[in-house]
Every structure is written in structure tokens, then in C-alpha cells.
Write an enzyme that holds these catalytic residues in place. Structure first.
Site, PDB file in Angstrom:
ATOM      1  N   GLY A 104       0.829  -1.209   0.000  1.00 50.35           N
ATOM      2  CA  GLY A 104       0.000   0.000   0.000  1.00 50.35           C
ATOM      3  C   GLY A 104       0.857   1.249   0.000  1.00 50.35           C
ATOM      4  O   GLY A 104       0.570   2.234  -0.710  1.00 50.35           O
ATOM      5  N   ASP A 127       5.177  -9.204   5.227  1.00 51.87           N
ATOM      6  CA  ASP A 127       4.460 -10.110   4.318  1.00 51.87           C
ATOM      7  C   ASP A 127       5.338 -10.624   3.170  1.00 51.87           C
ATOM      8  O   ASP A 127       5.024 -11.636   2.569  1.00 51.87           O
ATOM      9  CB  ASP A 127       3.244  -9.398   3.712  1.00 51.87           C
ATOM     10  CG  ASP A 127       2.282  -8.890   4.772  1.00 51.87           C
ATOM     11  OD1 ASP A 127       2.286  -9.435   5.889  1.00 51.87           O
ATOM     12  OD2 ASP A 127       1.528  -7.941   4.488  1.00 51.87           O
ATOM     13  N   ARG A 171      -1.435 -11.238   4.727  1.00 50.10           N
ATOM     14  CA  ARG A 171      -2.489 -10.781   3.796  1.00 50.10           C
ATOM     15  C   ARG A 171      -2.785 -11.865   2.774  1.00 50.10           C
ATOM     16  O   ARG A 171      -2.955 -13.005   3.133  1.00 50.10           O
ATOM     17  CB  ARG A 171      -2.045  -9.510   3.070  1.00 50.10           C
ATOM     18  CG  ARG A 171      -2.065  -8.312   3.939  1.00 50.10           C
ATOM     19  CD  ARG A 171      -1.792  -7.077   3.107  1.00 50.10           C
ATOM     20  NE  ARG A 171      -1.616  -5.960   3.990  1.00 50.10           N
ATOM     21  CZ  ARG A 171      -2.619  -5.279   4.504  1.00 50.10           C
ATOM     22  NH1 ARG A 171      -3.858  -5.583   4.209  1.00 50.10           N
ATOM     23  NH2 ARG A 171      -2.394  -4.290   5.331  1.00 50.10           N
TER      24      ARG A 171
HETATM   25  O1  F6P Z   1       1.047  -5.885   6.100  1.00 51.83           O
HETATM   26  C1  F6P Z   1       1.487  -6.303   7.344  1.00 51.83           C
HETATM   27  C2  F6P Z   1       0.347  -6.918   8.122  1.00 51.83           C
HETATM   28  O2  F6P Z   1       0.853  -7.314   9.382  1.00 51.83           O
HETATM   29  C3  F6P Z   1      -0.384  -8.078   7.440  1.00 51.83           C
HETATM   30  O3  F6P Z   1       0.297  -9.285   7.529  1.00 51.83           O
HETATM   31  C4  F6P Z   1      -1.687  -8.065   8.162  1.00 51.83           C
HETATM   32  O4  F6P Z   1      -2.729  -8.630   7.399  1.00 51.83           O
HETATM   33  C5  F6P Z   1      -1.931  -6.600   8.382  1.00 51.83           C
HETATM   34  O5  F6P Z   1      -0.661  -5.977   8.356  1.00 51.83           O
HETATM   35  C6  F6P Z   1      -2.624  -6.295   9.659  1.00 51.83           C
HETATM   36  O6  F6P Z   1      -2.811  -4.934   9.696  1.00 51.83           O
HETATM   37  P1  F6P Z   1      -3.344  -4.139  10.958  1.00 51.83           P
HETATM   38  O7  F6P Z   1      -2.296  -4.227  12.003  1.00 51.83           O
HETATM   39  O8  F6P Z   1      -3.539  -2.766  10.441  1.00 51.83           O
HETATM   40  O9  F6P Z   1      -4.596  -4.833  11.358  1.00 51.83           O
END
Ligand code: F6P
Length: 323
Positions: A104, A127, A171
């Protein structure tokens, strides 16, 4: 270039601080001033920033997280947000930006680059789902955290003759799950990239006990069609038939918050320094990553909107080695 900005964005990753330090000190060594923008793109829009001196980035190489804070900012990539960002960056004399983050975040960087603003991305996410780089800052430490958790779970699962389902982050990318499964000696791994029949997963786990094992481990990617909660329920509904109990452990943010290991500190130092170098030299609109054992660069436009597919042969290897 006399003044650059640096920010961390998206989910934090162990090694981000080492990258901030490297960007800052490489730039300062070349006579370029550095401003750290706080809380990612949100800080660009609301203008929250700090001067980064050599001392300000001292004593952080070994710390997880990010001293600049991070955020996910939806407003950034719409036209109004981008215009505001460009206005704020220019008004504060920032001639170029280093963006440390994952998918992102690099999409945001690509949006800025499309507007002609000098930006360089640094590949950083646990990831490891970014195209254009084999590895990203943070994934090695996250993998070690997952592996350590699996090692602990194996101990208790074998005491109770249980199935341990371990859900890891990632993800829509199965890299973390696959590699944690390989490193942790799992019986099988469930990932978004491979369609599975849940009965086959259960059969593999049952087979492990039939071969004389006292435990069985399945690593499940959070983005898989059948995630950890789903599989645990499915398994429990069949306990009367299989005689086996399955317990789910969701690792969640445990994987993100660790102290960066040597590999991530080295990677972050190399990538951060190269990013500052490229930006100062005017080689912009690129992502700095790590490919074939060395620092690599790729145009941000080639990274945009894609998710890396991990090496799926690893799954076969996991199954062969689980005998
Ligand atoms: O992109 C890193 C990550 O840890 C992903 O593995 C996970 O799906 C996401 O961020 C979780 O995001 P947040 O902490 O915003 O819920």
C-alpha cells in the site's frame, strides 16, 4: 538536492528503524538535510514532522517498530489528498521523499511519482508480498518469531497428542506461512495461492499420527480461503470420528513487534543507504529491494497493484519432509 523527507507507512516491520537511520546518515554524510514525517502519509497531509539529525537516529538500530510511527491512510491516493501532499512537501522545502513500507505504501509512492515528485521506495513489510524484490525488510525477523512459536507449540501439542493449527499473517500472500512451515517442520501449510480440500488437510494431519508422531502441525495463512478459525471448527466437528483435538493459535502482531535480527538490520542499512543515494542522484520513481543477493532497483510502476507469488514448490518439499 538539499533537503529530503523520510516516512514509514503501513504495518510496521522490524528493521524500519535501521532503515530510517541509514537514510538519514547517508543523506547527512552528503550534506543533505533530513526531515522525518510522522505517522506515514497521514503526517504528510496533516503536516507532522521532525528534524532528523545524526543523534536523533542514534541508538535505534536494534529497536523494533518505527520511531516515526506508521499509519494506513486512505485519503492519500485520491486526487485531493495527493495535491495536499504535494503542496505540504513543497511548502516545507522537501525536495524528495523516501517511503519505507510495503504494498500500500509503495502504491502511494507510485502515485507521487506519477505526479512528477521525486520519490524512492524501500521494500519493507513482514508479508514479503512486494513484486520487484526477493526479500523485504522485516520478513526474516517475523519468520523467526513464527518459527519460535511453532517450536513452543510443538512441545505442548506433543504432550497432549494434539493437532496444532498456527495462523500467521501475510495478507493475500502465503510466503510467511510457507517459510514458517518449512522452518518449523509442519506437516502441511494452507495458503491463498493453492486451492485445497479441508478433508485433505485433516487426512495429512491424521496420517502423521498414524506414522507414529505424537503431534501434528499445520501452518495456515490468514488470507487462505479456509483460515485458522474455519479449520479449527471443521476439525472439532470431526473429533468424534478422528479422535484428535485441534487447537488454533493466531500469532497476529506477535510477528511484527520483535527486535530486528541481524539479517533485517543489515538489509535495512543497505536498502536505506541506497535509497538516499538514488534520491540525491535524481534516480527516482523506483523501489529499492534485494534480489539475487544484492541491492536491486525496479521502477515503482512495475510493482503497482501486484502481489508476489511465492515459490509453490516449497509446499511439495514440506510434504516430502514431513514423513
Ligand atoms: O502488512 C502487514 C500486516 O501485518 C499483514 O500481515 C496483516 O494482514 C496486516 O498488516 C494487519 O494490519 P493491521 O495491524 O492494520 O490490522
Amino acid at each position: 538536492m538539499k533537503h529530503l523527507g523520510v516516512l514509514t507507512s503501513g504495518g510496521d516491520a522490524p528493521g524500519m528503524n535501521a532503515a530510517i537511520r541509514a537514510v538519514t546518515r547517508e543523506a547527512l554524510a552528503r550534506g543533505v538535510r533530513v526531515t522525518g514525517i510522522v505517522h506515514g502519509y497521514a503526517g504528510v497531509l496533516d503536516w507532522k514532522a521532525v528534524e532528523l539529525t545524526a543523534r536523533a537516529v542514534g541508538g535505534i538500530i536494534h529497536n523494533g517498530g518505527t520511531i516515526l510511527g506508521s499509519a494506513r491512510c486512505q485519503k492519500f491516493c485520491v486526487d485531493e489528498g495527493l495535491e495536499q501532499a504535494l503542496h505540504n512537501l513543497t511548502a516545507h522545502g522537501i525536495e524528495g521523499l523516501v517511503v519505507i513500507g510495503g504494498n500500500g505504501s509503495q502504491t502511494g509512492a507510485a502515485c507521487l511519482a506519477l505526479k512528477g515528485y521525486p520519490v524512492v521506495g524501500v521494500a519493507s513489510t513482514i508479508d514479503n508480498d512486494l513484486c520487484g524484490t526477493e526479500l523485504t525488510i522485516g520478513v526474516d525477523t517475523a519468520l523467526n518469531a513464527a518459527m519460535e512459536a511453532i517450536d513452543r507449540l510443538r512441545v505442548t501439542a506433543s504432550s497432549h497428542r494434539q493437532v496444532s493449527l498456527v495462523e500467521v499473517m501475510g495478507r493475500k500472500c502465503g510466503y510467511l506461512a510457507l517459510m514458517a512451515g518449512l522452518a518449523g517442520g509442519a506437516e502441511t501449510v494452507v495458503i491463498p495461492e493453492v486451492k485445497i480440500n479441508p478433508d485433505d488437510v485433516i487426512q495429512r494431519l491424521r496420517d502423521a499420527f498414524e506414522r507414529g508422531k505424537e503431534y501434528a502441525i499445520a501452518v495456515v495463512a490468514e488470507g487462505a480461503e479456509y483460515n485458522g478459525i474455519w479449520l479449527e471448527k471443521y476439525f472439532q466437528n470431526l473429533t468424534h470420528k478422528t479422535g484428535l483435538e485441534a487447537r488454533l493459535t493466531t500469532l497476529g502482531h506477535i510477528q511484527r513487534g520483535g527486535t530486528p535480527g541481524a539479517f533485517d538490520r543489515i538489509l535495512a542499512s543497505e536498502l536505506g543507504a541506497r535509497a538516499a543515494d538514488r534520491l540525491i542522484e535524481g534516480d527516482c520513481g523506483i523501489l529499492v529491494g534485494w534480489t539475487a543477493g544484492k541491492v536491486s532497483t525496479v521502477p515503482l510502476s512495475e510493482v503497482l497493484g501486484k502481489t508476489k507469488i511465492p515459490n509453490l514448490q516449497v509446499l511439495e518439499l514440506i510434504h516430502r519432509l514431513a514423513q
